[in-house]
Design an enzyme around this catalytic site. Structure first.
Site, PDB file in Angstrom:
ATOM      1  N   TRP A   1       0.851  -1.192   0.000  1.00 52.26           N
ATOM      2  CA  TRP A   1       0.000   0.000   0.000  1.00 52.26           C
ATOM      3  C   TRP A   1       0.889   1.245   0.000  1.00 52.26           C
ATOM      4  CZ3 TRP A   1      -1.880   2.732   4.835  1.00 52.26           C
ATOM      5  CH2 TRP A   1      -2.848   3.696   4.539  1.00 52.26           C
TER       6      TRP A   1
ATOM      7  N   ASP B   1      -0.959  -5.452   9.363  1.00 57.88           N
ATOM      8  CA  ASP B   1      -1.927  -4.465   8.882  1.00 57.88           C
ATOM      9  C   ASP B   1      -3.165  -5.240   8.439  1.00 57.88           C
ATOM     10  OD1 ASP B   1      -3.374  -2.404   7.796  1.00 57.88           O
ATOM     11  OD2 ASP B   1      -1.826  -1.756   6.387  1.00 57.88           O
TER      12      ASP B   1
ATOM     13  N   LYS C   1     -13.294  -0.932   5.512  1.00 57.52           N
ATOM     14  CA  LYS C   1     -13.767  -1.840   4.466  1.00 57.52           C
ATOM     15  C   LYS C   1     -14.841  -2.796   4.977  1.00 57.52           C
ATOM     16  CE  LYS C   1     -10.545  -0.310   1.585  1.00 57.52           C
ATOM     17  NZ  LYS C   1      -9.708   0.524   2.470  1.00 57.52           N
TER      18      LYS C   1
END
Length: 423
Positions: A152, A234, A270
């Protein structure tokens, strides 16, 4: 004389301000590689445009989705007249922290039962990473952070530019197979300096959509333990990747149960669709309860000058959903539905690529998992996708499968074919 100089300086600054700014030498910052895609999409007036850049779920009609579980939770909160707008503690809502810990580590986590996990509410996953990076800078002796290649885009900004850790890369994606470079990953982590921090995507790796198998995670764990590395997980997609909350937490729980100390950044953007609420958690697993208490106090010390305390509304939604059996079951069903739609979009795109006879092997579209697919398209091919076909995506070839609909799959396949053949 000093008063005279001050007067002259004030006059010069006042005169200059009439024609220029003290900020005149500040350069224009480059557009964010991800958020800039959405800005360009919005500016495009062509009706057939398609936004596959942003990491946010969309319905088949291309619209944002507010989960029914979230709607019902909010309705209950709004009906509760006892709620107020007071500040939260620096570490956030204590119930939220306990429920987040349970969701991530499971109900039978030895570290949690022993009081060895310090958890604070954060400003989504980004805030959790930022606070964790600051904690490491202040209180962990090794300031080397290994990131997967690719990862990311904000990871390097957070650990490197913002906090000042030395950022290194470990091999992750094999461009030839479009799968995991498992041996390269083990070799790079195996040669990392002892004590280095290693960032691991808990599931649904962003941007590749390529995850290790459980057996491969066991091999990664062995190397991490041998090199005395510090894992920083993460977790942005728990439940969203496979549709199963426990399956998506398997790697994290494997590491936590091995006795390792580690960090976890958790996001509800999300999996609950709480993108704009900015709600997440940071957990730090220690080897003893006393250390966990000290870590918690230092997390608060990081938070206080940074943003003082987190917002209450998003955390209250999460607490309502996780603590109510009906809402929790409804949320699980909705997670399963979102995950299934994304898998369907993968199949639809693969079938469309076969239909238009696009050159190359596209099996990886189906094999990858989660919101994103790493197509393998080159930068010139991605530029053609945007400039000619008005399909907006990041220039590394990543597309958001959540932004695709069945009726647009063939259009996307035709654009990919044109880009592969002509660029």
């Amino acid at each position: 004389m000093a008063v005279g100089r001050l007067h002259n300086l004030t006059r010069q600054l006042t005169s200059a301000s009439e024609t220029s700014s003290i900020w005149g030498s500040v350069p224009q910052a480059p557009a964010d590689s991800i958020l800039g895609v959405t800005e360009a999409f919005k500016a495009d007036k062509i009706g057939r445009k398609l936004n596959l850049g942003v990491g946010a779920y969309r319905t088949e009609e291309g619209q944002p989705l507010v989960l029914s579980a979230v709607r019902q939770a909010e309705q209950r909160l709004m009906a509760d007249t006892s709620r107020n707008k007071e500040y939260q503690p620096m570490g956030g809502d204590a119930t939220f922290c306990q429920l987040s810990k349970k969701l991530a580590f499971g109900t039978d986590c030895p570290a949690c039962s022993a009081g060895r996990v310090a958890t604070i509410q954060s400003l989504s996953g980004t805030g959790a990473l930022r606070v964790g990076a600051e904690l490491l800078k202040r209180h962990y002796p090794v300031h080397i952070v290994y990131l997967p290649d690719p990862t990311w885009g904000n990871h390097a900004n957070i650990f490197g530019m913002s906090v000042g850790h030395k950022v290194c890369k470990y091999r992750y994606f094999n461009k030839q197979t479009k799968g995991l470079d498992y041996q390269g990953m083990l070799e790079d982590l195996g040669s990392a300096p002892a004590g280095s921090v290693v960032v691991l995507h808990a599931c649904a790796h962003n941007p590749t959509g390529v995850d290790p198998t459980f057996e491969q995670w066991q091999g990664i764990l062995r190397v991490v333990k041998e090199r005395h590395l510090l894992p920083f997980f993460d977790s942005a997609y728990q439940g969203f990747a496979s549709g199963d909350l426990d399956r998506d937490a398997a790697a994290l729980r494997l590491f936590a149960r091995s006795g390792l100390e580690l960090l976890l950044a958790q996001s509800y953007a999300k999996n609950m669709g709480l993108y704009g609420e900015r709600v997440g958690a940071l957990s730090v697993v220690s080897n003893c309860p006393e250390a966990a208490k000290h870590v918690h106090s230092q997390l608060n010390a990081v938070i206080r000058p940074m943003y003082s305390s987190p917002p209450a509304h998003g955390a209250a939604i999460v607490v309502a959903v996780l603590s109510d059996p009906h809402l929790y079951q409804l949320w699980q069903r909705e997670l399963s539905d979102m995950s299934a739609r994304i898998r369907h979009m993968r199949s639809a795109l693969f079938d469309a690529l076969q239909e238009v006879q696009c050159p190359g092997n596209w099996e990886h579209i189906k094999d990858q998992i989660g919101m994103f697919s790493f197509t393998g398209l080159t930068k010139p091919q991605c530029e053609n996708m945007t400039h000619k076909w008005h399909i907006y995506m990041t220039m590394d070839g990543r597309i958001s499968m959540a932004g695709l609909s069945g009726r647009r799959a063939k259009y996307l396949a035709e654009a990919i074919k044109d880009s592969v053949v002509n660029c």
